[in-house]
Design an enzyme around this catalytic site. Structure first.
Site, PDB file in Angstrom:
ATOM      1  N   ASP A  67       0.816  -1.215   0.000  1.00  0.00           N
ATOM      2  CA  ASP A  67       0.000   0.000   0.000  1.00  0.00           C
ATOM      3  C   ASP A  67       0.848   1.264   0.000  1.00  0.00           C
ATOM      4  O   ASP A  67       2.063   1.216   0.160  1.00  0.00           O
ATOM      5  CB  ASP A  67      -0.957  -0.002   1.211  1.00  0.00           C
ATOM      6  CG  ASP A  67      -0.280  -0.393   2.525  1.00  0.00           C
ATOM      7  OD1 ASP A  67       0.966  -0.352   2.584  1.00  0.00           O
ATOM      8  OD2 ASP A  67      -0.990  -0.741   3.475  1.00  0.00           O
ATOM      9  N   ASN A 136      -7.497  -2.648  14.273  1.00  0.00           N
ATOM     10  CA  ASN A 136      -8.900  -2.907  13.905  1.00  0.00           C
ATOM     11  C   ASN A 136      -9.035  -4.120  12.979  1.00  0.00           C
ATOM     12  O   ASN A 136     -10.093  -4.353  12.410  1.00  0.00           O
ATOM     13  CB  ASN A 136      -9.516  -1.663  13.241  1.00  0.00           C
ATOM     14  CG  ASN A 136      -8.834  -1.277  11.937  1.00  0.00           C
ATOM     15  OD1 ASN A 136      -7.948  -1.985  11.456  1.00  0.00           O
ATOM     16  ND2 ASN A 136      -9.238  -0.164  11.352  1.00  0.00           N
ATOM     17  N   HIS A 138      -7.264  -4.605  10.161  1.00  0.00           N
ATOM     18  CA  HIS A 138      -7.006  -4.378   8.728  1.00  0.00           C
ATOM     19  C   HIS A 138      -5.710  -5.056   8.277  1.00  0.00           C
ATOM     20  O   HIS A 138      -4.798  -5.274   9.065  1.00  0.00           O
ATOM     21  CB  HIS A 138      -7.042  -2.889   8.351  1.00  0.00           C
ATOM     22  CG  HIS A 138      -5.873  -2.049   8.728  1.00  0.00           C
ATOM     23  ND1 HIS A 138      -6.003  -0.713   9.063  1.00  0.00           N
ATOM     24  CD2 HIS A 138      -4.544  -2.306   8.808  1.00  0.00           C
ATOM     25  CE1 HIS A 138      -4.808  -0.218   9.321  1.00  0.00           C
ATOM     26  NE2 HIS A 138      -3.908  -1.156   9.182  1.00  0.00           N
ATOM     27  N   GLU A 143      -9.653  -1.789   5.172  1.00  0.00           N
ATOM     28  CA  GLU A 143     -10.285  -1.432   6.434  1.00  0.00           C
ATOM     29  C   GLU A 143     -11.557  -2.254   6.670  1.00  0.00           C
ATOM     30  O   GLU A 143     -12.162  -2.760   5.714  1.00  0.00           O
ATOM     31  CB  GLU A 143     -10.663   0.057   6.393  1.00  0.00           C
ATOM     32  CG  GLU A 143      -9.476   1.005   6.282  1.00  0.00           C
ATOM     33  CD  GLU A 143      -8.749   1.221   7.608  1.00  0.00           C
ATOM     34  OE1 GLU A 143      -8.624   0.265   8.397  1.00  0.00           O
ATOM     35  OE2 GLU A 143      -8.298   2.351   7.840  1.00  0.00           O
TER      36      GLU A 143
HETATM   37  C1  GLP Z   1      -0.594   0.354   8.687  1.00  0.00           C
HETATM   38  C2  GLP Z   1      -0.291  -0.389   7.362  1.00  0.00           C
HETATM   39  C3  GLP Z   1      -0.413  -1.870   7.534  1.00  0.00           C
HETATM   40  C4  GLP Z   1       0.196  -2.248   8.847  1.00  0.00           C
HETATM   41  C5  GLP Z   1      -0.650  -1.732   9.973  1.00  0.00           C
HETATM   42  C6  GLP Z   1      -0.050  -1.918  11.347  1.00  0.00           C
HETATM   43  O1  GLP Z   1      -1.537   1.350   8.572  1.00  0.00           O
HETATM   44  N1  GLP Z   1      -1.037   0.021   6.231  1.00  0.00           N
HETATM   45  O2  GLP Z   1       0.198  -2.526   6.445  1.00  0.00           O
HETATM   46  O3  GLP Z   1       0.275  -3.652   8.974  1.00  0.00           O
HETATM   47  O4  GLP Z   1      -1.082  -0.422   9.752  1.00  0.00           O
HETATM   48  O5  GLP Z   1       0.985  -1.017  11.595  1.00  0.00           O
HETATM   49  P1  GLP Z   1       2.048  -1.213  12.727  1.00  0.00           P
HETATM   50  O6  GLP Z   1       2.939  -2.331  12.291  1.00  0.00           O
HETATM   51  O7  GLP Z   1       2.790   0.097  12.797  1.00  0.00           O
HETATM   52  O8  GLP Z   1       1.318  -1.530  13.971  1.00  0.00           O
END
Ligand code: GLP
Length: 241
Positions: A67, A136, A138, A143
């Site tokens: 992404d 959440n 995702h 989402e």
């Molecule tokens: C982000 C990314 C995800 C990631 C998630 C968790 O927004 N788009 O790919 O896995 O949220 O992030 P983190 O590893 O900082 O907890």
């Protein structure tokens, strides 16, 4: 799902790096699906060390990131392009032409999404997709919703995600409200999936992913239908299982 329980972040990162390393050793021209966020940073550090120690060669590897924020240029230090250079690509011998990240800064987003799907297909498909998980539930930026979005698409980020990711920005107003993300089908078509989760903030999401009902309200729950998923979880993230 194969669940690997570990004690802490470091152990999670080392195990994950070893899984990616064995993929590359077995298939030097592997197609890797990569993720951003704080979760995979330790794994990337381990991979960089393995490269420096000449244990790994990325010269034939291709990468596809999950992404990118909408509206940020590649040079913006909050973009995922920047993140990947800073945390991995600048330190390994992956070829620039083999790196793919959705471009969130183009006029024609639809064409960008279609083209991203096409390039993934033409490459032969992702051998192993690394995933983190949002608090959440995702994956990528898919989402919680009433439907699963199949292919690469423009997403409206939820307030939860904007708040969670605001820690990387100087103020919440600077967090983009949209992003481009691989879709659920894109992710599910990866031959293997490696999902990492650490910290108590992920405990509910991890529970929903593994034990909950399969529902677009917890996007990661769809992974129950994939036949080669490895989840590495630390004590806090697995505390509700
Ligand atoms: C982000 C990314 C995800 C990631 C998630 C968790 O927004 N788009 O790919 O896995 O949220 O992030 P983190 O590893 O900082 O907890």
């Amino acid at each position: 799902m194969r669940i690997i329980a570990v004690d802490n972040y470091e152990e999670m990162s080392i195990k994950a790096a070893k899984i990616i390393a064995s993929q590359i050793i077995l298939k030097p021209d592997s197609i890797l699906g990569l993720a951003t966020g704080s979760t995979p940073v330790g794994m990337y550090k381990e991979l960089i060390n393995m490269y420096k120690n000449r244990e790994l060669d990325f010269s034939n590897v291709k990468t596809f990131n999950l992404d990118e924020y909408y509206g940020l240029s590649e040079e913006n230090d909050q973009s995922y392009h920047y993140f990947m250079r800073k945390n991995l690509f600048n330190y390994i011998n992956v070829k620039e032409k083999n790196i793919h990240i959705p471009n969130g800064n183009v006029a024609d987003i639809e064409a960008e999404c279609e083209n991203y799907e096409k390039v993934i297909k033409e490459s032969g498909g992702i051998d192993i997709q690394v995933l983190g998980i949002g608090g959440n539930g995702h994956i990528g930026f898919n989402e919680p919703d009433i439907n699963f979005e199949a292919s690469t698409h423009l997403v409206n980020l939820t307030q939860d995600t904007i708040e969670a990711n605001s820690r990387f920005f100087s103020s919440i107003e600077e967090v983009p409200t949209k992003a481009i993300s691989m879709g659920i089908k894109t992710i599910m078509q990866s031959k293997k999936i490696l999902l990492l989760a650490n910290g108590e903030g992920k405990a509910d999401a991890v529970y929903g992913m593994i034990k909950g009902k399969i529902s677009p309200e917890v996007p990661a729950s769809i992974l129950q239908l994939h036949n080669d998923v490895t989840v590495i979880v630390d004590k806090e993230a697995s505390s509700k299982l």
